[in-house]
Design an enzyme around this catalytic site. Structure first.
Site, PDB file in Angstrom:
ATOM      1  N   LEU A   8      -3.744   0.150   6.191  1.00  0.00           N
ATOM      2  CA  LEU A   8      -4.676  -0.981   6.132  1.00  0.00           C
ATOM      3  C   LEU A   8      -5.713  -0.747   5.034  1.00  0.00           C
ATOM      4  O   LEU A   8      -6.441   0.240   5.052  1.00  0.00           O
ATOM      5  CB  LEU A   8      -5.369  -1.165   7.485  1.00  0.00           C
ATOM      6  CG  LEU A   8      -4.408  -1.371   8.663  1.00  0.00           C
ATOM      7  CD1 LEU A   8      -5.190  -1.571   9.954  1.00  0.00           C
ATOM      8  CD2 LEU A   8      -3.479  -2.550   8.406  1.00  0.00           C
ATOM      9  N   GLY A  11      -9.902  -4.477   3.795  1.00  0.00           N
ATOM     10  CA  GLY A  11     -11.292  -4.728   4.191  1.00  0.00           C
ATOM     11  C   GLY A  11     -12.209  -4.990   3.004  1.00  0.00           C
ATOM     12  O   GLY A  11     -11.906  -4.646   1.858  1.00  0.00           O
ATOM     13  N   ARG A  15     -20.209  -2.114   2.864  1.00  0.00           N
ATOM     14  CA  ARG A  15     -21.201  -1.048   2.938  1.00  0.00           C
ATOM     15  C   ARG A  15     -21.214  -0.140   1.704  1.00  0.00           C
ATOM     16  O   ARG A  15     -22.046   0.727   1.568  1.00  0.00           O
ATOM     17  CB  ARG A  15     -20.971  -0.212   4.211  1.00  0.00           C
ATOM     18  CG  ARG A  15     -21.347  -0.971   5.471  1.00  0.00           C
ATOM     19  CD  ARG A  15     -20.791  -0.322   6.723  1.00  0.00           C
ATOM     20  NE  ARG A  15     -19.386  -0.673   6.931  1.00  0.00           N
ATOM     21  CZ  ARG A  15     -18.682  -0.333   8.017  1.00  0.00           C
ATOM     22  NH1 ARG A  15     -19.252   0.379   8.975  1.00  0.00           N
ATOM     23  NH2 ARG A  15     -17.416  -0.681   8.138  1.00  0.00           N
ATOM     24  N   LYS A  22     -13.654  -0.192  -2.251  1.00  0.00           N
ATOM     25  CA  LYS A  22     -13.844   1.166  -1.715  1.00  0.00           C
ATOM     26  C   LYS A  22     -12.596   2.024  -1.856  1.00  0.00           C
ATOM     27  O   LYS A  22     -12.674   3.187  -2.253  1.00  0.00           O
ATOM     28  CB  LYS A  22     -14.230   1.051  -0.231  1.00  0.00           C
ATOM     29  CG  LYS A  22     -14.238   2.350   0.523  1.00  0.00           C
ATOM     30  CD  LYS A  22     -14.708   2.169   1.949  1.00  0.00           C
ATOM     31  CE  LYS A  22     -13.628   1.598   2.846  1.00  0.00           C
ATOM     32  NZ  LYS A  22     -14.116   1.431   4.239  1.00  0.00           N
ATOM     33  N   GLY A 139     -14.329   3.005  18.106  1.00  0.00           N
ATOM     34  CA  GLY A 139     -14.083   2.427  19.417  1.00  0.00           C
ATOM     35  C   GLY A 139     -14.002   3.534  20.467  1.00  0.00           C
ATOM     36  O   GLY A 139     -13.584   4.654  20.179  1.00  0.00           O
ATOM     37  N   ARG A 331     -11.264  20.260 -27.741  1.00  0.00           N
ATOM     38  CA  ARG A 331     -10.758  18.913 -27.468  1.00  0.00           C
ATOM     39  C   ARG A 331      -9.238  18.910 -27.477  1.00  0.00           C
ATOM     40  O   ARG A 331      -8.610  19.937 -27.738  1.00  0.00           O
ATOM     41  CB  ARG A 331     -11.344  17.946 -28.490  1.00  0.00           C
ATOM     42  CG  ARG A 331     -12.865  17.767 -28.289  1.00  0.00           C
ATOM     43  CD  ARG A 331     -13.512  17.183 -29.510  1.00  0.00           C
ATOM     44  NE  ARG A 331     -12.878  15.944 -29.871  1.00  0.00           N
ATOM     45  CZ  ARG A 331     -12.933  15.412 -31.112  1.00  0.00           C
ATOM     46  NH1 ARG A 331     -13.591  16.034 -32.076  1.00  0.00           N
ATOM     47  NH2 ARG A 331     -12.326  14.276 -31.357  1.00  0.00           N
ATOM     48  N   LYS A 349     -10.486  20.833 -32.446  1.00  0.00           N
ATOM     49  CA  LYS A 349      -9.691  19.681 -32.027  1.00  0.00           C
ATOM     50  C   LYS A 349      -8.324  19.743 -32.688  1.00  0.00           C
ATOM     51  O   LYS A 349      -8.243  19.999 -33.885  1.00  0.00           O
ATOM     52  CB  LYS A 349     -10.403  18.388 -32.452  1.00  0.00           C
ATOM     53  CG  LYS A 349      -9.696  17.134 -31.965  1.00  0.00           C
ATOM     54  CD  LYS A 349      -9.804  15.978 -32.943  1.00  0.00           C
ATOM     55  CE  LYS A 349      -8.828  16.092 -34.090  1.00  0.00           C
ATOM     56  NZ  LYS A 349      -8.790  14.918 -34.970  1.00  0.00           N
TER      57      LYS A 349
HETATM   58  C1  UD1 Z   1     -11.346   0.741  13.503  1.00  0.00           C
HETATM   59  C2  UD1 Z   1     -10.950   0.552  14.966  1.00  0.00           C
HETATM   60  C3  UD1 Z   1     -11.789   1.496  15.824  1.00  0.00           C
HETATM   61  C4  UD1 Z   1     -11.589   2.910  15.371  1.00  0.00           C
HETATM   62  C5  UD1 Z   1     -11.868   3.057  13.873  1.00  0.00           C
HETATM   63  C6  UD1 Z   1     -11.468   4.425  13.414  1.00  0.00           C
HETATM   64  C7  UD1 Z   1     -10.301  -1.783  15.187  1.00  0.00           C
HETATM   65  C8  UD1 Z   1     -10.688  -3.118  15.670  1.00  0.00           C
HETATM   66  N1  UD1 Z   1     -11.177  -0.809  15.346  1.00  0.00           N
HETATM   67  O1  UD1 Z   1     -12.718   0.373  13.382  1.00  0.00           O
HETATM   68  O2  UD1 Z   1     -11.430   1.394  17.188  1.00  0.00           O
HETATM   69  O3  UD1 Z   1     -12.423   3.771  16.109  1.00  0.00           O
HETATM   70  O4  UD1 Z   1     -11.114   2.099  13.118  1.00  0.00           O
HETATM   71  O5  UD1 Z   1     -11.724   4.582  12.051  1.00  0.00           O
HETATM   72  O6  UD1 Z   1      -9.188  -1.616  14.697  1.00  0.00           O
HETATM   73  N2  UD1 Z   1      -8.906  -3.909   7.495  1.00  0.00           N
HETATM   74  C9  UD1 Z   1      -8.021  -4.814   6.951  1.00  0.00           C
HETATM   75  N3  UD1 Z   1      -8.161  -6.129   7.257  1.00  0.00           N
HETATM   76  C10 UD1 Z   1      -9.102  -6.587   8.109  1.00  0.00           C
HETATM   77  C11 UD1 Z   1     -10.000  -5.650   8.672  1.00  0.00           C
HETATM   78  C12 UD1 Z   1      -9.869  -4.331   8.355  1.00  0.00           C
HETATM   79  O7  UD1 Z   1      -7.139  -4.440   6.184  1.00  0.00           O
HETATM   80  O8  UD1 Z   1      -9.142  -7.806   8.350  1.00  0.00           O
HETATM   81  C13 UD1 Z   1      -8.747  -2.506   7.166  1.00  0.00           C
HETATM   82  C14 UD1 Z   1      -9.960  -1.886   6.525  1.00  0.00           C
HETATM   83  O9  UD1 Z   1      -9.906  -2.000   5.131  1.00  0.00           O
HETATM   84  C15 UD1 Z   1      -9.869  -0.442   6.980  1.00  0.00           C
HETATM   85  C16 UD1 Z   1      -9.139  -0.531   8.316  1.00  0.00           C
HETATM   86  O10 UD1 Z   1      -8.529  -1.793   8.351  1.00  0.00           O
HETATM   87  O11 UD1 Z   1      -9.111   0.341   6.099  1.00  0.00           O
HETATM   88  C17 UD1 Z   1     -10.087  -0.391   9.500  1.00  0.00           C
HETATM   89  O12 UD1 Z   1     -11.030  -1.417   9.433  1.00  0.00           O
HETATM   90  P1  UD1 Z   1     -12.579  -1.167   9.678  1.00  0.00           P
HETATM   91  O13 UD1 Z   1     -13.291  -2.447   9.537  1.00  0.00           O
HETATM   92  O14 UD1 Z   1     -13.021  -0.017   8.847  1.00  0.00           O
HETATM   93  O15 UD1 Z   1     -12.523  -0.800  11.216  1.00  0.00           O
HETATM   94  P2  UD1 Z   1     -13.511   0.156  11.968  1.00  0.00           P
HETATM   95  O16 UD1 Z   1     -14.747  -0.567  12.263  1.00  0.00           O
HETATM   96  O17 UD1 Z   1     -13.604   1.442  11.249  1.00  0.00           O
HETATM   97 CA    CA Z   2     -13.421   2.264   9.023  1.00  0.00          CA
END
Ligand code: UD1
Ligand code: CA
Length: 453
Positions: A8, A11, A15, A22, A139, A331, A349
């Site tokens: 994944l 995001g 932050r 990121k 979580g 270099r 160089k």
């Molecule tokens: C998530 C978990 C949490 C866990 C934590 C551990 C969920 C709802 N929560 O929270 O329980 O403790 O990871 O690190 O899954 N992303 C997408 N698309 C989206 C949202 C997020 O690709 O629509 C990706 C983000 O880029 C990231 C990952 O999913 O790489 C996790 O998302 P993030 O928002 O960081 O979740 P956390 O709040 O860390």
């Molecule tokens: Ca995260």
């Protein structure tokens, strides 16, 4: 079993306060996302599917690995993000491992354990947890009286009582593929408007399916990077691991906290690294060397028994017993043969300096081929650039270049030749000839006159 993997990475990374996503900010010289890709590739049977969204073009440009991409146009939560990978994996794999791009410390070993556990599980899901005192926005895992995992409550929606739980969801899972694609359709929008992947635990429990939990011994592995403070924190952990491994393999570090070594670097036994030393990229250092303090070496090969003090090297090759510094710069294409000595304020160089050649002070050598045992006097310059082209300087073995000589290239100086102090050499000099002046002309050496008498 055939294993698929989803990473994944869609995001918004709010932050970070950055124009760059990121997941491609560098961590020890590589994009953050590349660590998750490496671990996933080690366990997956087909290329990992990376879910991209925010600034996806930039992400795909920065990543060179063999992965496929799924696009999540709107960031509607982690469950929604995994759904985007369904089309690419459905029917092709039996198990799906899910990780996040922002967790670079998750090892391939952990993913292997996770898969092994799921392979023994009759149920559809195995997840990873950690315990500790730092919640990091994770979580919380709710367990029933007999210790079975029941649900994951996101910090954003947890009650005060639930926030006290110190078992956290690491955000790493392994699912039976068919079950996963079906269950994702059942996830409902959370009170904060996102579809949470974590709801799958409850969905499994309600269907009386068995869920297994792998608890990590090393909670550091689950550190997620959300901001630049976390970047620095993780980089420190990675650097410490690299440095400790090198020290155990026979490398001495005077102050390991102040030595920066990228994972791609190799160093042989009994080499000593002093503080403020940076070794990066495709770099190898031989044995018995002393490097630093204050030295930066990028993409270079250093032989055995070399001494490099307060210098900067990029794309250079040093053979054995080379001594250099302080304040030298090599270099790209600098190649120093064995026993070359370079004192202070030298720049080289795209040049070869033959065995035993000495270049003590304030010199620039560019586009040159220099023989063995040549003495390059203080202030020597190869005038290699005529405003249009870079021209070559060739110097033969055992030649003596006097202080402050300007060598106007293209030019060839023979073997055992001599240039006088302050000469500006504009024409080739033959073997054994001595030239002086501006422009330099040949004079007879004392020896020649004596033999004529
Ligand atoms: C998530 C978990 C949490 C866990 C934590 C551990 C969920 C709802 N929560 O929270 O329980 O403790 O990871 O690190 O899954 N992303 C997408 N698309 C989206 C949202 C997020 O690709 O629509 C990706 C983000 O880029 C990231 C990952 O999913 O790489 C996790 O998302 P993030 O928002 O960081 O979740 P956390 O709040 O860390
Ligand atoms: Ca995260």
């Amino acid at each position: 079993m055939k294993i698929g993997s989803v990473i994944l990475a869609a995001g918004l990374s709010k932050r970070m306060n950055s124009a760059i996503p990121k997941v491609i900010h560098p961590l020890l010289g590589k994009p953050l996302l590349s660590y998750a890709i490496e671990s996933a590739k080690a366990v997956a049977s087909i290329p990992p599917v990376v879910v991209v969204g925010f600034a996806s073009e930039k992400v795909m440009d920065a990543i060179k690995a063999d992965v496929s991409y799924a696009h999540q146009i709107e960031q509607l939560g982690t469950a929604h993000a995994v759904q985007m990978a369904e089309a690419q994996l459905s029917g092709k794999v039996e198990l799906v491992v899910i990780t996040s791009a922002d967790m670079p410390l998750v090892s391939a070993g952990t993913l292997k354990k996770l898969i092994e556990l799921q392979e023994k599980n009759d149920g559809p899901m195995t997840m990873v947890s950690i315990t500790g005192n730092e919640s990091r926005g994770f979580g919380r895992i709710l367990r029933d009286d007999s210790g079975n995992a029941m649900a994951i409550v996101e910090e954003k929606v947890a009650t005060a009582e639930q926030l006290k739980i110190n078992e956290y969801n690491a955000g790493i899972y392994c699912f039976k593929a068919d079950w996963l694609w079906n269950a994702l359709k059942k996830v409902k929008k959370s009170p904060v408007g996102e579809y949470f992947l974590t709801d799958l635990l409850e969905i499994a429990v309600q269907a009386r399916e068995k869920v297994m939990v792998l608890t990590l011994d090393d909670a550091d592995e689950a550190i997620g990077i959300n901001n630049r403070i976390h970047f620095a924190e993780v980089e420190k952990i990675m650097r410490r691991r690299i440095n400790e491994k090198l020290m155990l393999s026979g490398v001495t570090m005077i102050d390991p906290e102040r030595v920066y070594i990228e994972p791609s670097v190799s160093i042989d036994q009994d080499t000593i690294l002093y503080p403020e030393t940076y070794l990066r990229g495709n770099t190898h250092i031989g044995k018995n060397c002393e490097i630093g303090p204050g030295t930066i070496i990028d993409d270079s090969t250093v032989g055995n028994d070399c001494r490099i003090l307060k210098s900067v090297l990029e794309g250079a090759v040093l053979e054995d017993h080379v001594e250099m510094g302080p304040f030298c710069r090599l270099r790209t294409g600098a190649h120093l043969a064995s026993h070359v000595h370079m004192g202070n304020f030298g720049e080289v160089k795209k040049s070869y300096l033959g065995k035993g050649t000495k270049m003590g002070h304030f010199s620039y050598i560019g586009d040159a081929q220099i023989g063995e045992d040549v003495n390059i006097g203080a202030g020597t310059i190869t005038c290699n650039y005529d405003g249009e082209n870079k021209n070559k300087t060739v110097i033969g073995d055992e030649t003596f270049i006097g202080s402050d000589t300007m060598l106007v290239a293209p030019i060839t100086i023979g073997k055992k030749a001599i240039t006088g102090a302050g000469s500006v050499v504009t024409r080739d000099v033959g073997d054994g000839e001595k030239v002086v002046g501006v422009p330099a002309h040949v004079i007879k050496s004392k020896n020649d006159e004596e033999t004529k008498k």
